[in-house]
Design an enzyme around this catalytic site. Structure first.
Site, PDB file in Angstrom:
ATOM      1  CG  HIS A  31      40.078  34.161  38.119  1.00 46.74           C
ATOM      2  ND1 HIS A  31      39.634  33.465  37.053  1.00 46.74           N
ATOM      3  CD2 HIS A  31      40.716  35.560  37.690  1.00 46.74           C
ATOM      4  CE1 HIS A  31      39.222  33.997  36.211  1.00 46.74           C
ATOM      5  NE2 HIS A  31      39.987  34.876  36.162  1.00 46.74           N
ATOM      6  CD  GLU A  32      42.872  38.743  39.209  1.00 49.48           C
ATOM      7  OE1 GLU A  32      43.167  38.812  38.503  1.00 49.48           O
ATOM      8  OE2 GLU A  32      41.262  37.831  38.614  1.00 49.48           O
ATOM      9  CG  HIS A  35      44.809  35.830  35.014  1.00 46.73           C
ATOM     10  ND1 HIS A  35      44.379  34.886  34.111  1.00 46.73           N
ATOM     11  CD2 HIS A  35      43.417  36.053  35.532  1.00 46.73           C
ATOM     12  CE1 HIS A  35      43.249  35.324  33.724  1.00 46.73           C
ATOM     13  NE2 HIS A  35      42.770  35.804  34.567  1.00 46.73           N
TER      14      HIS A  35
END
Length: 445
Positions: A31-32, A35
């Site tokens: 997920h990170e 980003h």
């Protein structure tokens, strides 16, 4: 003091905690990274990429000036971009922004164009979905998928005469043709309520007739966490031979007994490794698929079964596997919305909202069942976390996207006062949901 019981409970807790932390770390890292990498592609500089919170256990700075670190508290992670006031990217650090030139502000999350900010925010959940699709697609590529015609690859231990052999192609059951698994499934529910049935199989190029168990006996192939079956000590591989003293040779017979009991206690006779024992359990209310496509509540004991043999498999094509990955990911998303709407409508209990304890137990159970089950659980949780982050709640990615949509529509970002109020409300909602899920873990059965 029950030292063996205490030791077992401690080991179970440790196993659940480790499995949960490993699964969560994988999902958070993906997920990170979404980003981070989309932000980098968009010209936004990341100062810190952290897996976990709190004191640093390990860190290094790469050639772009980003510090990659592992922190002591392994329940989450973050990317801190240039100019962020905090790890949540909730607002700019005004002192830092004031010191930057116009060109340098372009490399901050808050000074970048709207499209770059929106893409960076959306990338986290998107990468969770991509992880799920790739994992669900990779499984049939590595393990294959069942052949169109029912064929035995391996037999499972059962307390019933079984003359089938690996390599047999099942042509008919009790005289009913079974050209594919759809037909075999239909026959499975229609065979007589008898411990054995007659199979016509193709073996070494010749058709022979043999005797074997019903195609789908009450053989336990999975046990759900927080279920009546788990509390009764049932395990994968157990065979339920009788319920309340009545033989149940087919899995459908077991389902009928549970359904008719409407939650009343049931005494089981269980076969395990050549021996039988009795166990008593009480079915619990759980959501099931309703005829209208929604969910409804039914009493279940928390086990599942399938055929009494391992089906032969064939290689899957890339396109076929990708379609499976997309369908399974979409199925989880659809099931989540169906569950939420059913809870709101009151057709299923709000106890079906799980918290960290239940998720850790489910992850531990999946890990105990083998690497394939654990990887599948990671992919399923990745979809759920990606979807949750898209909910339009401030502090979540979906809330940030709502703010970006507001800025696009109005031509200016929300005021600081509005942002502060929204973030406070959003944080309160997220904490309330977490506490509600935790209370369900502790008090719901």
């Amino acid at each position: 003091m029950d030292i063996p019981g205490l030791l077992t409970s401690t080991l179970d807790f440790a196993h659940a905690a480790v499995a949960f932390v490993v699964a969560l770390s994988i999902i958070v890292a993906v997920h990170e990274y979404g980003h981070y990498i989309v932000g980098r592609w968009s010209g936004i500089h990341a100062e810190v990429f952290s897996l976990g919170f709190g004191p640093k256990l390990w860190s290094r700075v790469d050639k772009r000036g980003t510090r990659w670190q592992i922190a002591a508290v392994p329940f989450g992670g973050y990317v801190k971009f240039l100019g962020d006031a905090n790890a949540a990217s909730a607002g700019p650090d005004e002192d830092t922004m004031a010191r930057l030139s116009e060109d340098e502000r372009r490399h901050t999350l808050h000074g970048a164009p709207l499209w770059a900010r929106a893409a960076t925010v959306f990338a986290g959940p998107l990468f969770n979905f991509i992880l799920s699709i790739l994992v669900f697609a990779a499984m049939p590529l590595f393990t294959g998928i069942a052949t169109d015609e029912p064929e035995v690859a391996a037999l499972k231990p059962l307390p019933v005469l079984n003359e089938l052999a690996p390599g047999d192609k099942i042509l008919a059951v009790n005289g009913q043709e079974t050209p594919d698994y759809t037909a075999l499934s239909e026959v499975t529910d229609a065979v007589p309520k008898s411990p054995t049935v007659e199979y016509r199989v193709l073996r070494d190029g010749q058709e022979v007739t043999v005797t074997g168990p019903t195609p789908q006996p009450p053989l336990i192939l999975s046990v759900q966490p927080k279920s009546a079956a788990q509390d009764a000590g049932l395990k994968i591989g157990d065979v339920i031979v009788a319920m309340n003293g009545v033989e149940v040779p087919r899995f459908i017979d077991l389902q009928e007994v549970v359904r008719a009991g409407k939650g009343a206690p049931i005494t089981l006779t269980v076969w395990r490794d050549g021996k039988t024992f009795d166990a008593t359990l009480t079915p619990r209310p759980r959501p099931i698929q309703a005829e209208d496509g929604g969910l409804e509540t039914a009493y279940l004991i928390g086990i599942s079964s399938f055929y009494m043999f391992e089906p032969a498999r064939r290689s899957a094509g890339f396109g076929e596997a990708l379609q499976i990955g997309l369908e399974q990911t979409y199925g989880i998303v659809e099931g989540t919305f169906s569950g939420i709407s059913s809870i709101i409508a009151g057709s299923i209990s709000s106890c079906n909202i799980n918290g960290p304890i239940a998720i850790a137990q489910a992850t531990s159970t999946a890990a105990s069942a083998g690497l394939t089950s654990f990887v599948w659980m990671v992919a399923a949780l990745s979809t759920a976390i990606g979807l949750l982050n898209l909910f339009p709640i401030p502090v979540l990615d979906g809330g940030h996207l709502v703010f970006h949509a507001y800025e696009w529509a109005r031509g200016r970002p929300p005021s600081d006062a509005l942002m502060n109020v929204a973030m406070t409300i959003g944080l309160a909602l997220v904490l309330a949901l977490m506490l509600f899920g935790l209370s369900n873990d502790l008090f719901c059965v």
